[in-house]
Motif scaffolding. Sequence first.
Motif, PDB file in Angstrom:
ATOM      1  N   SER A  66       0.812  -1.221   0.000  1.00  0.00           N
ATOM      2  CA  SER A  66       0.000   0.000   0.000  1.00  0.00           C
ATOM      3  C   SER A  66       0.845   1.269   0.000  1.00  0.00           C
ATOM      4  N   ASN A  67       2.027   1.214   0.619  1.00  0.00           N
ATOM      5  CA  ASN A  67       2.888   2.396   0.672  1.00  0.00           C
ATOM      6  C   ASN A  67       4.286   1.980   1.127  1.00  0.00           C
ATOM      7  N   LEU A  68       5.172   2.962   1.240  1.00  0.00           N
ATOM      8  CA  LEU A  68       6.554   2.675   1.624  1.00  0.00           C
ATOM      9  C   LEU A  68       6.640   2.134   3.046  1.00  0.00           C
ATOM     10  N   ASP A  69       5.774   2.610   3.931  1.00  0.00           N
ATOM     11  CA  ASP A  69       5.796   2.127   5.315  1.00  0.00           C
ATOM     12  C   ASP A  69       5.508   0.626   5.379  1.00  0.00           C
ATOM     13  N   GLU A  70       4.523   0.185   4.607  1.00  0.00           N
ATOM     14  CA  GLU A  70       4.215  -1.244   4.602  1.00  0.00           C
ATOM     15  C   GLU A  70       5.378  -2.034   4.012  1.00  0.00           C
ATOM     16  N   LEU A  71       5.987  -1.507   2.960  1.00  0.00           N
ATOM     17  CA  LEU A  71       7.130  -2.183   2.354  1.00  0.00           C
ATOM     18  C   LEU A  71       8.257  -2.344   3.371  1.00  0.00           C
ATOM     19  N   ARG A  72       8.553  -1.291   4.107  1.00  0.00           N
ATOM     20  CA  ARG A  72       9.622  -1.361   5.105  1.00  0.00           C
ATOM     21  C   ARG A  72       9.308  -2.395   6.180  1.00  0.00           C
ATOM     22  N   ALA A  73       8.054  -2.442   6.598  1.00  0.00           N
ATOM     23  CA  ALA A  73       7.658  -3.420   7.611  1.00  0.00           C
ATOM     24  C   ALA A  73       7.821  -4.845   7.089  1.00  0.00           C
ATOM     25  N   LEU A  74       7.481  -5.058   5.834  1.00  0.00           N
ATOM     26  CA  LEU A  74       7.593  -6.390   5.241  1.00  0.00           C
ATOM     27  C   LEU A  74       9.054  -6.794   5.043  1.00  0.00           C
ATOM     28  N   VAL A  75       9.884  -5.839   4.645  1.00  0.00           N
ATOM     29  CA  VAL A  75      11.317  -6.117   4.475  1.00  0.00           C
ATOM     30  C   VAL A  75      11.941  -6.466   5.825  1.00  0.00           C
ATOM     31  N   LEU A  76      11.601  -5.706   6.849  1.00  0.00           N
ATOM     32  CA  LEU A  76      12.120  -5.994   8.183  1.00  0.00           C
ATOM     33  C   LEU A  76      11.676  -7.374   8.645  1.00  0.00           C
ATOM     34  N   ASP A  77      10.420  -7.697   8.404  1.00  0.00           N
ATOM     35  CA  ASP A  77       9.911  -8.999   8.833  1.00  0.00           C
ATOM     36  C   ASP A  77      10.636 -10.134   8.116  1.00  0.00           C
ATOM     37  N   ARG A  78      10.915  -9.942   6.826  1.00  0.00           N
ATOM     38  CA  ARG A  78      11.652 -10.969   6.081  1.00  0.00           C
ATOM     39  C   ARG A  78      13.033 -11.175   6.708  1.00  0.00           C
ATOM     40  N   ALA A  79      13.693 -10.083   7.072  1.00  0.00           N
ATOM     41  CA  ALA A  79      15.016 -10.187   7.693  1.00  0.00           C
ATOM     42  C   ALA A  79      14.939 -10.896   9.042  1.00  0.00           C
ATOM     43  N   LEU A  80      13.873 -10.646   9.794  1.00  0.00           N
ATOM     44  CA  LEU A  80      13.729 -11.286  11.104  1.00  0.00           C
ATOM     45  C   LEU A  80      13.597 -12.800  10.981  1.00  0.00           C
ATOM     46  N   GLY A  81      13.202 -13.259   9.810  1.00  0.00           N
ATOM     47  CA  GLY A  81      13.129 -14.696   9.579  1.00  0.00           C
ATOM     48  C   GLY A  81      14.492 -15.368   9.607  1.00  0.00           C
ATOM     49  N   GLU A  82      15.571 -14.567   9.581  1.00  0.00           N
ATOM     50  CA  GLU A  82      16.926 -15.113   9.605  1.00  0.00           C
ATOM     51  C   GLU A  82      17.455 -15.300  11.030  1.00  0.00           C
ATOM     52  N   VAL A  83      16.721 -14.816  12.025  1.00  0.00           N
ATOM     53  CA  VAL A  83      17.161 -14.978  13.415  1.00  0.00           C
ATOM     54  C   VAL A  83      17.159 -16.464  13.773  1.00  0.00           C
ATOM     55  N   ASP A  84      18.226 -16.904  14.425  1.00  0.00           N
ATOM     56  CA  ASP A  84      18.339 -18.307  14.833  1.00  0.00           C
ATOM     57  C   ASP A  84      17.540 -18.516  16.117  1.00  0.00           C
ATOM     58  N   LEU A  85      16.319 -18.977  15.968  1.00  0.00           N
ATOM     59  CA  LEU A  85      15.439 -19.154  17.123  1.00  0.00           C
ATOM     60  C   LEU A  85      15.801 -20.383  17.944  1.00  0.00           C
ATOM     61  N   ALA A  86      16.662 -21.234  17.407  1.00  0.00           N
ATOM     62  CA  ALA A  86      17.098 -22.426  18.140  1.00  0.00           C
ATOM     63  C   ALA A  86      18.413 -22.194  18.874  1.00  0.00           C
ATOM     64  N   ALA A  87      18.936 -20.981  18.796  1.00  0.00           N
ATOM     65  CA  ALA A  87      20.214 -20.684  19.452  1.00  0.00           C
ATOM     66  C   ALA A  87      20.117 -20.936  20.953  1.00  0.00           C
ATOM     67  N   GLY A  88      21.118 -21.599  21.500  1.00  0.00           N
ATOM     68  CA  GLY A  88      21.164 -21.852  22.937  1.00  0.00           C
ATOM     69  C   GLY A  88      20.093 -22.793  23.443  1.00  0.00           C
ATOM     70  N   ALA A  89      19.504 -23.584  22.547  1.00  0.00           N
ATOM     71  CA  ALA A  89      18.368 -24.432  22.927  1.00  0.00           C
ATOM     72  C   ALA A  89      18.715 -25.449  24.009  1.00  0.00           C
ATOM     73  N   ASP A  90      19.980 -25.836  24.106  1.00  0.00           N
ATOM     74  CA  ASP A  90      20.378 -26.845  25.093  1.00  0.00           C
ATOM     75  C   ASP A  90      20.728 -26.246  26.451  1.00  0.00           C
ATOM     76  N   GLY A  91      20.733 -24.930  26.539  1.00  0.00           N
ATOM     77  CA  GLY A  91      21.123 -24.288  27.789  1.00  0.00           C
ATOM     78  C   GLY A  91      19.932 -23.892  28.635  1.00  0.00           C
ATOM     79  N   PRO A  92      20.191 -23.295  29.800  1.00  0.00           N
ATOM     80  CA  PRO A  92      19.107 -22.818  30.666  1.00  0.00           C
ATOM     81  C   PRO A  92      18.346 -21.678  29.995  1.00  0.00           C
ATOM     82  N   PRO A  93      17.115 -21.404  30.447  1.00  0.00           N
ATOM     83  CA  PRO A  93      16.262 -20.410  29.782  1.00  0.00           C
ATOM     84  C   PRO A  93      16.911 -19.044  29.581  1.00  0.00           C
ATOM     85  N   ARG A  94      17.621 -18.544  30.590  1.00  0.00           N
ATOM     86  CA  ARG A  94      18.211 -17.207  30.452  1.00  0.00           C
ATOM     87  C   ARG A  94      19.309 -17.191  29.390  1.00  0.00           C
TER      88      ARG A  94
END
Length: 228
Positions: A66-94
């Motif tokens: 719809s506009n540049l703001d939506e594009l930026r939000a979508l680009v940021l979200d795509r990049a966030l998909g690269e975060v390793d959500l399994a990092a430190g999975a074997d360690g304590p919660p903190r």
Amino acid sequence: MPDSPGKPARTPVSRRDRPAKAPLSQEAIVSAGLDLLSSEGLPGLSLRKIATALDTGPASLYVYVSNLDELRALVLDRALGEVDLAAGADGPPRERLKAVLRSYQDVLLSRPGLARLASTTMARGKGALRLTETLLDCLAEAGVAGRDGAWGADLLLLQVTASAAEKSAWEEQGDVIEQVKQTYEHASATDYPRIHALGEQIFSGHGERWDWALDVVIEGIARVSGDR
């Protein structure tokens, strides 16, 4: 004009023989935006430049964003998909929490301007949802749930985003930052005795400082939650 003697005759080339363009889609637009962000930084993230990269007109993009703001939000979200959500999975919660947040910061620093984009834009989509869900899960395992968990996850994201934006600014404006450091390190002992006494400590730490800040925030969240 006839061809010169001895030269092979030219064969007309039809425009229809050109390779067909890939179909335009929101996914293609976001991918092009992420590529431009990687190569040109935040100034490259414009509808005009994306349209040029996709060999189309800017007006065509508005069917999908719809506009540049939506594009930026979508680009940021795509990049966030690269975060390793399994990092430190074997360690304590903190420790798992810190590992995921460290991966989040690494992603923000992986492209010029991405940290600044994250500090002014709210992502929308699966990337942001999965990251938030993982942080909430880590906090719940650490004994922080309900409203405290929700507010805590938001506070942690704000902390790491601000840290990444500052680090990115340091890298982009090294000369200016050095001048700021000199101002503090040479502050008058008479007028600013505490600043003068600390000197280089104000800007020291780097990775150690990042861990310290996150420990302070996580400990504060846990303590406030435990007092309720």
